[in-house]
Design a protein around this motif. Structure first.
Motif, PDB file in Angstrom:
ATOM      1  N   ILE A 102       0.851  -1.195   0.000  1.00 50.59           N
ATOM      2  CA  ILE A 102       0.000   0.000   0.000  1.00 50.59           C
ATOM      3  C   ILE A 102       0.887   1.245   0.000  1.00 50.59           C
ATOM      4  N   GLN A 103       0.479   2.190  -0.858  1.00 49.24           N
ATOM      5  CA  GLN A 103       1.297   3.393  -0.988  1.00 49.24           C
ATOM      6  C   GLN A 103       1.240   4.231   0.278  1.00 49.24           C
ATOM      7  N   LYS A 104       2.307   4.925   0.530  1.00 52.85           N
ATOM      8  CA  LYS A 104       2.414   5.735   1.744  1.00 52.85           C
ATOM      9  C   LYS A 104       1.323   6.817   1.727  1.00 52.85           C
ATOM     10  N   GLY A 105       0.635   6.929   2.831  1.00 53.01           N
ATOM     11  CA  GLY A 105      -0.352   7.979   2.958  1.00 53.01           C
ATOM     12  C   GLY A 105      -1.652   7.706   2.228  1.00 53.01           C
ATOM     13  N   ARG A 106      -1.788   6.595   1.542  1.00 52.04           N
ATOM     14  CA  ARG A 106      -3.035   6.273   0.866  1.00 52.04           C
ATOM     15  C   ARG A 106      -3.436   4.864   1.275  1.00 52.04           C
ATOM     16  N   GLU A 108      -4.243   2.355  -0.948  1.00 55.72           N
ATOM     17  CA  GLU A 108      -4.401   1.582  -2.171  1.00 55.72           C
ATOM     18  C   GLU A 108      -3.057   1.121  -2.721  1.00 55.72           C
ATOM     19  N   VAL A 109      -3.144   0.051  -3.484  1.00 54.88           N
ATOM     20  CA  VAL A 109      -1.986  -0.421  -4.227  1.00 54.88           C
ATOM     21  C   VAL A 109      -2.230   0.032  -5.646  1.00 54.88           C
ATOM     22  N   GLU A 110      -1.389   0.907  -6.132  1.00 58.53           N
ATOM     23  CA  GLU A 110      -1.614   1.444  -7.460  1.00 58.53           C
ATOM     24  C   GLU A 110      -0.817   0.615  -8.475  1.00 58.53           C
ATOM     25  N   VAL A 111      -1.459   0.353  -9.602  1.00 58.61           N
ATOM     26  CA  VAL A 111      -0.751  -0.396 -10.633  1.00 58.61           C
ATOM     27  C   VAL A 111      -0.275   0.601 -11.679  1.00 58.61           C
ATOM     28  N   LEU A 112       1.035   0.813 -11.714  1.00 55.51           N
ATOM     29  CA  LEU A 112       1.614   1.837 -12.578  1.00 55.51           C
ATOM     30  C   LEU A 112       2.421   1.179 -13.686  1.00 55.51           C
ATOM     31  N   PRO A 113       2.715   1.925 -14.762  1.00 58.57           N
ATOM     32  CA  PRO A 113       3.563   1.344 -15.812  1.00 58.57           C
ATOM     33  C   PRO A 113       4.969   1.032 -15.286  1.00 58.57           C
ATOM     34  N   THR A 114       5.459   1.871 -14.388  1.00 55.38           N
ATOM     35  CA  THR A 114       6.766   1.603 -13.793  1.00 55.38           C
ATOM     36  C   THR A 114       6.704   1.917 -12.300  1.00 55.38           C
ATOM     37  N   PHE A 115       7.445   1.164 -11.556  1.00 66.15           N
ATOM     38  CA  PHE A 115       7.377   1.362 -10.100  1.00 66.15           C
ATOM     39  C   PHE A 115       8.632   2.058  -9.578  1.00 66.15           C
ATOM     40  N   LEU A 116       9.260   2.807 -10.481  1.00 66.60           N
ATOM     41  CA  LEU A 116      10.513   3.468 -10.132  1.00 66.60           C
ATOM     42  C   LEU A 116      10.305   4.460  -8.988  1.00 66.60           C
ATOM     43  N   HIS A 117       9.177   5.155  -8.992  1.00 66.83           N
ATOM     44  CA  HIS A 117       8.946   6.157  -7.956  1.00 66.83           C
ATOM     45  C   HIS A 117       7.788   5.768  -7.062  1.00 66.83           C
ATOM     46  N   TYR A 118       7.610   4.483  -6.899  1.00 66.40           N
ATOM     47  CA  TYR A 118       6.527   3.983  -6.051  1.00 66.40           C
ATOM     48  C   TYR A 118       7.042   3.906  -4.626  1.00 66.40           C
ATOM     49  N   PHE A 144       7.703  -5.137  -7.749  1.00 67.64           N
ATOM     50  CA  PHE A 144       7.999  -3.816  -7.162  1.00 67.64           C
ATOM     51  C   PHE A 144       9.459  -3.701  -6.743  1.00 67.64           C
ATOM     52  N   LEU A 145      10.210  -4.780  -6.931  1.00 60.16           N
ATOM     53  CA  LEU A 145      11.587  -4.867  -6.437  1.00 60.16           C
ATOM     54  C   LEU A 145      11.675  -4.513  -4.959  1.00 60.16           C
ATOM     55  N   MET A 146      10.657  -4.958  -4.246  1.00 60.24           N
ATOM     56  CA  MET A 146      10.624  -4.719  -2.797  1.00 60.24           C
ATOM     57  C   MET A 146      11.437  -5.822  -2.106  1.00 60.24           C
ATOM     58  N   PRO A 147      12.435  -5.468  -1.328  1.00 57.24           N
ATOM     59  CA  PRO A 147      13.262  -6.491  -0.690  1.00 57.24           C
ATOM     60  C   PRO A 147      12.429  -7.404   0.203  1.00 57.24           C
ATOM     61  N   GLY A 401      15.674  10.649   3.984  1.00 53.53           N
ATOM     62  CA  GLY A 401      14.945  11.029   2.769  1.00 53.53           C
ATOM     63  C   GLY A 401      13.996   9.931   2.340  1.00 53.53           C
ATOM     64  N   LYS A 402      13.474  10.109   1.120  1.00 54.26           N
ATOM     65  CA  LYS A 402      12.587   9.101   0.554  1.00 54.26           C
ATOM     66  C   LYS A 402      13.400   7.858   0.251  1.00 54.26           C
ATOM     67  N   VAL A 403      12.779   6.715   0.488  1.00 55.32           N
ATOM     68  CA  VAL A 403      13.477   5.459   0.199  1.00 55.32           C
ATOM     69  C   VAL A 403      12.590   4.634  -0.724  1.00 55.32           C
ATOM     70  N   TYR A 404      13.091   4.385  -1.933  1.00 60.78           N
ATOM     71  CA  TYR A 404      12.366   3.489  -2.829  1.00 60.78           C
ATOM     72  C   TYR A 404      12.862   2.068  -2.603  1.00 60.78           C
ATOM     73  N   PRO A 405      11.950   1.108  -2.677  1.00 61.29           N
ATOM     74  CA  PRO A 405      12.335  -0.279  -2.356  1.00 61.29           C
ATOM     75  C   PRO A 405      13.522  -0.765  -3.183  1.00 61.29           C
ATOM     76  N   TRP A 406      13.544  -0.437  -4.459  1.00 60.49           N
ATOM     77  CA  TRP A 406      14.631  -0.964  -5.303  1.00 60.49           C
ATOM     78  C   TRP A 406      15.985  -0.438  -4.882  1.00 60.49           C
TER      79      TRP A 406
END
Ligand SMILES: *[C@@H]1O[C@H](CO)[C@@H](O)[C@H](O)[C@H]1NC(C)=O
Ligand SMILES: *[C@@H]1O[C@H](CO)[C@@H](O)[C@H](O)[C@H]1NC(C)=O
Ligand SMILES: *[C@@H]1O[C@H](CO)[C@@H](O)[C@H](O)[C@H]1NC(C)=O
Ligand SMILES: *[C@@H]1O[C@H](CO)[C@@H](O)[C@H](O)[C@H]1NC(C)=O
Ligand SMILES: *[C@@H]1O[C@H](CO)[C@@H](O)[C@H](O)[C@H]1NC(C)=O
Ligand SMILES: *[C@@H]1O[C@H](CO)[C@@H](O)[C@H](O)[C@H]1NC(C)=O
Ligand SMILES: *[C@@H]1O[C@H](CO)[C@@H](O)[C@H](O)[C@H]1NC(C)=O
Ligand SMILES: *[C@@H]1O[C@H](CO)[C@@H](O)[C@H](O)[C@H]1NC(C)=O
Ligand SMILES: *[C@@H]1O[C@H](CO)[C@@H](O)[C@H](O)[C@H]1NC(C)=O
Length: 824
Positions: A102-106, A108-118, A144-147, A401-406
């Protein structure tokens, strides 16, 4: 003991906030079979199925996060939070996985073309436990390249980074376990085994990997079976499996199974009275209380198991005291709110960080929980170290700062740190580099314990077993064997009896072949210069055979040759001193010295028969003898011819004899005959050179070194010449004795012919030393015969009958001959 419920209807079973949050997936209840009438996520709350193991691990995660929070060395001023979910079933696990995304602050799980900034709520996922669940979670999180760091999912499949790019684990891959089991079987020489695996990803994959490894080695799999899951001890399938196991009569069974399946299986094994077996257990069940607490299990035999490397006791002690502190705090809290046992309504409000009464069942610490706890501990620390690196905390202040999973995934893959003497780092497949302890159950009466009997370390793979710690539960306390066929005697090859390489009969290797230890199934031929007796395990050098200088036989022959030489020298001297006497003159005068010289020369060729044959001794041996002897025989022939001429032809054709003498007939004759022999020898050498050659065919243990080539034709020519001489001397046998000593000569030529014939015949029949000796002896006797027949009678006259060595005596002899002719 009735297990109390863990009732928390919050978003997660346990949850706390922090700058960065981790999700934890732990099985705290067993899946409750329930037919759902409408789409529904299982609520994991059936108190009857509470799993203390999963609960204990979830507490380990909480403890670790708190420890990192407290520590100023790692992630200073950064707090970690967690969401811990109960993955009691597949749907519950998937639900928890999606929640982590689930996205931070929302919401929902959003399905995006790329999850680079998810940017999801949590930065990493710890768990889930089983291979089955981990496969789903890893597939979803991979997108999502989530560890994801699992603490118990060991299937080799998860190492495939192509399918599960973000999956890591702090339990070694089953690949290592399979290697350890393989080395263990090899270590004890168990080559006839049964493999059983549980009917799930863990068991099937482990079984398959082990089977592949074993078929490539010298270990044979007598039977491969699958233990059905979700079956109890009355299941006919299990009974059937155990019956097969009993029928096969192996002594070693590998059980690569999950705990649940193993339990029912062993219950049936006990019912069926299987005893004295060696059970090799996979890491999942070998220390699990659920198995060793099965009644009657101490009779099944010896159990050797794999277990994750020994845990650091320091960490366990700290964890233990933390749990005790937690418990008392929770009790205080419960006391203050006045809800001891608690109804559902009470606990609903109580979304605290602990489950008050869960401790009851989790209070008994066991080795199995402890080991898995350390895996969880390592996993959380790995995330913390990765985050530490990503936030640049090494500089002193973390950036927050912001941390992206990848981004975090990359850092986690590179971590390399030490936790209480354990090195934590991941290989390229995301598998922790860690070995196993080899444990063995130790029953003394009814009390269970285990000994660590050895270790398996990775990189390089090595198995160490401490024999002294092993306690075999067999009748004779000795290590059991498990072989299809007994090993063969030395020098016997194995003849495979059926499709298993381990079942064979033994066949002795025949002579000339040997059994190379690196291939027990075929006899290999020895090299040509080696030999081996039957049933041999090695080849031996063949002895090289030739007539050496140092043998008694050689000495005898050499003595004879030397004596012959001395005799020739003596005769030469004698003839030289009496050169002017009629006997010497009648013997040929100066020609005698040529004859003696050629005999000496022929005699010297004898020395070429001894010692290791070389190129030049082989080349010279026969030509020297044959040419020299030809000269001698030619002289005899011309001499005999001349005498016959003098007495028989001269009377009839005086002119012819004149011409013969005038034109140098004797010299020409000798030269021509010698040249013919020399030419023959040359031609023969050219046609088949007489060089040393090795004959391997004559004897098994020896190689014959001899001269090759075809010298026989030259010998044949010599023999032919002897025959001619014989004919001539026979023709002149009635001539005056003083001139011709014809009887002796005829005799000696006959003897010499016999010798040549014998030599020629034996050449074919004899080999090696005997052949050489026969050759030398033949030459010796020919020479002896020649000397004895031609020169010795004359020497006898010169020395002992001087009265017959006078011109008068010769005159009388001629006169009496002429008279005889006249009267006839
Ligand atoms: C972490 O530590 C901070 C203060 O150091 C505290 O406020 C927070 O509650 C702690 N969190 C956990 C999960 O222990
Ligand atoms: C963290 O620090 C708090 C307060 O200092 C202490 O009570 C707690 O036991 C610590 N937790 C761990 C895991 O060290
Ligand atoms: C197992 O052994 C017990 C006693 O030794 C015996 O009563 C029982 O019938 C046996 N069961 C089987 C299946 O052989
Ligand atoms: C942590 O935060 C405190 C107060 O917010 C500050 O005084 C301290 O210097 C910080 N430490 C680090 C290492 O950033
Ligand atoms: C981890 O670091 C140690 C030294 O600190 C080094 O010897 C080791 O090779 C490293 N391991 C890996 C996997 O990079
Ligand atoms: C087995 O366990 C007993 C006690 O549980 C212990 O005395 C014995 O030494 C152990 N055996 C071995 C071989 O370690
Ligand atoms: C199993 O062990 C028994 C007793 O040690 C032995 O007689 C038998 O040959 C073994 N069976 C196999 C297949 O090795
Ligand atoms: C046995 O076979 C191995 C491998 O084929 C070879 O290296 C070795 O030299 C052989 N041993 C003998 C005694 O021939
Ligand atoms: C066999 O012969 C080879 C070469 O001829 C030699 O190197 C080797 O040492 C010999 N072996 C034995 C056992 O004599």
């Amino acid at each position: 003991m009735a297990l109390p419920a863990l009732l928390c209807l919050c978003a997660a079973a346990f949850s706390t906030h922090g700058d960065y949050r981790l999700a934890g997936l732990f099985p705290m209840h067993a899946p409750a079979p329930r037919a759902a009438a409408r789409p529904l996520v299982d609520s994991c709350d059936d108190p009857a199925t509470f799993k203390s193991h999963g609960y204990s691990l979830s507490q380990a995660m909480r403890f670790t996060v708190e420890e990192i929070n407290n520590s100023s060395a790692i992630l200073p001023n950064v707090t970690l939070g967690y969401d811990i979910h109960d993955t009691c079933s597949e749907p519950a696990n998937l639900h928890a996985t999606l929640r982590a995304l689930i996205q931070k602050g929302r919401q929902e799980v959003e399905v995006l073309p790329t999850f680079l900034h998810y940017e999801p709520q949590v930065v990493a996922v710890i768990g889930p436990d089983s291979t089955q669940l981990a496969l789903t979670t890893a597939a979803v999180l991979g997108l999502f390249l989530m560890p994801e760091i699992s603490y118990e999912a060991s299937s080799e499949m998860l190492s495939l980074k192509r399918f599960y790019p973000s999956f890591l684990r702090t339990i070694p891959s089953d690949r290592q376990q399979v290697k350890a089991i393989f080395l263990l079987l090899q270590r004890f020489g168990w080559t006839w085994v049964v493999l059983l695996g549980s009917d799930n990803a863990y068991g099937r994959d482990g079984l398959e990997a082990l089977y592949k490894l074993l078929t490539k080695s010298n270990i044979c799999v007598a039977y491969r079976g699958i233990i059905p899951v979700h079956k109890d001890a009355s299941s006919p399938e299990l009974h059937n499996l155990v019956r097969i196991l009993k029928d096969i009569r192996v002594n070693v069974t590998v059980v690569f199974s999950s705990r649940r399946s193993a339990r029912s299986f062993f219950e049936v094994v006990i019912q069926k009275n299987i005893t004295g077996m060696v059970w090799v257990g996979s890491e999942d069940w070998s220390l699990a209380p659920a198995i060793w607490q099965v009644p009657g299990i101490q009779s099944i035999g010896s159990v050797i198991g794999m277990s994750i490397e020994k845990t650091e006791p320091t960490m366990l002690e700290r964890f233990q005291s933390w749990k005790i502190a937690q418990r008392s705090a929770a009790a205080e809290h419960a006391g203050s709110t006045g809800a001891g046992g608690g109804t559902r309504g009470d606990t609903q409000l109580d979304c605290t960080q602990s489950c008050t009464s869960c401790h009851l069942s989790a209070a008994v610490p066991n080795m199995y929980d402890a080991q898995a706890s350390f895996n969880v501990y390592s996993a959380v620390y790995a995330v913390a170290h990765g985050l530490h690196d990503l936030l640049g905390c090494a500089s002193g202040a973390c950036s927050k700062g912001k941390v992206y999973p990848w981004q975090l995934l990359q850092k986690i893959k590179e971590v390399n740190f030490t936790l209480y003497k354990s090195h934590i780092s991941f290989d390229t497949n995301g598998d922790i580099q860690k070995g196993y302890d080899i444990i063995m159950w130790n029953w003394s009466g009814l009390s269970w314990a285990f000994n660590v009997i050895g270790t398996f370390s990775v990189n390089p793979d090595r198995l160490n077993i401490d024999e002294s710690k092993i306690l075999w539960h067999t009748k004779d306390q000795q290590a059991p064997t498990s072989l299809c066929s007994e090993a063969c005697q030395p020098g016997e090859k194995r003849l495979q009896r059926n499709r298993h390489r381990c079942c064979f009969s033994c066949v002795a290797c025949p002579a000339g072949t040997f059994l190379n230890r690196s291939d027990l199934y075929s006899c290999q031929s020895c090299r040509v210069d080696e030999w081996a007796p039957a049933r041999s395990e090695a080849c031996f050098n063949r002895t090289v055979e030739f007539l050496s200088w140092s043998e008694p036989l050689s000495w005898a022959l050499l003595t004879l040759a030397v004596l012959l030489m001395l005799l020739i020298a003596g005769l030469t001297l004698l003839f030289a001193l009496n050169a002017s006497t009629p006997v010497v003159k009648s013997a040929g005068g100066k020609m005698c010295f040529l004859m003696l010289g050629s005999l000496a020369c022929a005699c010297s060729s004898l020395f070429f028969y001894f010692g290791e044959p070389t190129w030049h001794t082989c080349l010279l041996r026969l030509p020297v003898f044959n040419i020299s002897f030809t000269i001698f025989l030619s002289c005899i022939a011309t001499r005999s011819f001349q005498i016959i001429c003098i007495f028989k032809l001269n009377a009839r054709w005086p002119a012819l004899y004149e011409a013969w003498l005038r034109r140098g007939g004797p010299v020409l004759c000798i030269a021509a005959s010698t040249a013919a022999q020399a030419g023959l020898c040359l031609a023969l050498e050219a046609a088949s050179p007489s060089v040393p050659r090795r004959d391997y065919g004559a004897w098994a243990g020896r190689v014959v070194l001899e001269c090759g080539g075809a010298g026989r034709a030259a010998s044949a020519y010599t023999a032919l010449l002897s025959a001619g001489c014989f004919a001539l001397s026979y023709a002149g046998k009635d001539l005056p004795a003083g001139y011709n000593e014809a009887k002796c000569l005829t005799c000696s030529l006959l003897l010499q012919l016999a010798c040549s014939a014998a030599a020629l015949c034996t050449q074919g029949a004899l080999r090696g030393r005997a052949r050489e000796a026969a050759g030398a002896l033949g030459a010796l006797s020919a020479l002896g015969a020649a000397l004895g027949g031609y020169f010795l009678p004359r020497a006898f006259v010169i020395l002992l009958r001087p009265h017959r060595n006078t011109p008068q005596h010769f005159q009388m002899a001629i006169q009496s001959y002429t008279r005889r002719l006249g009267s006839a």
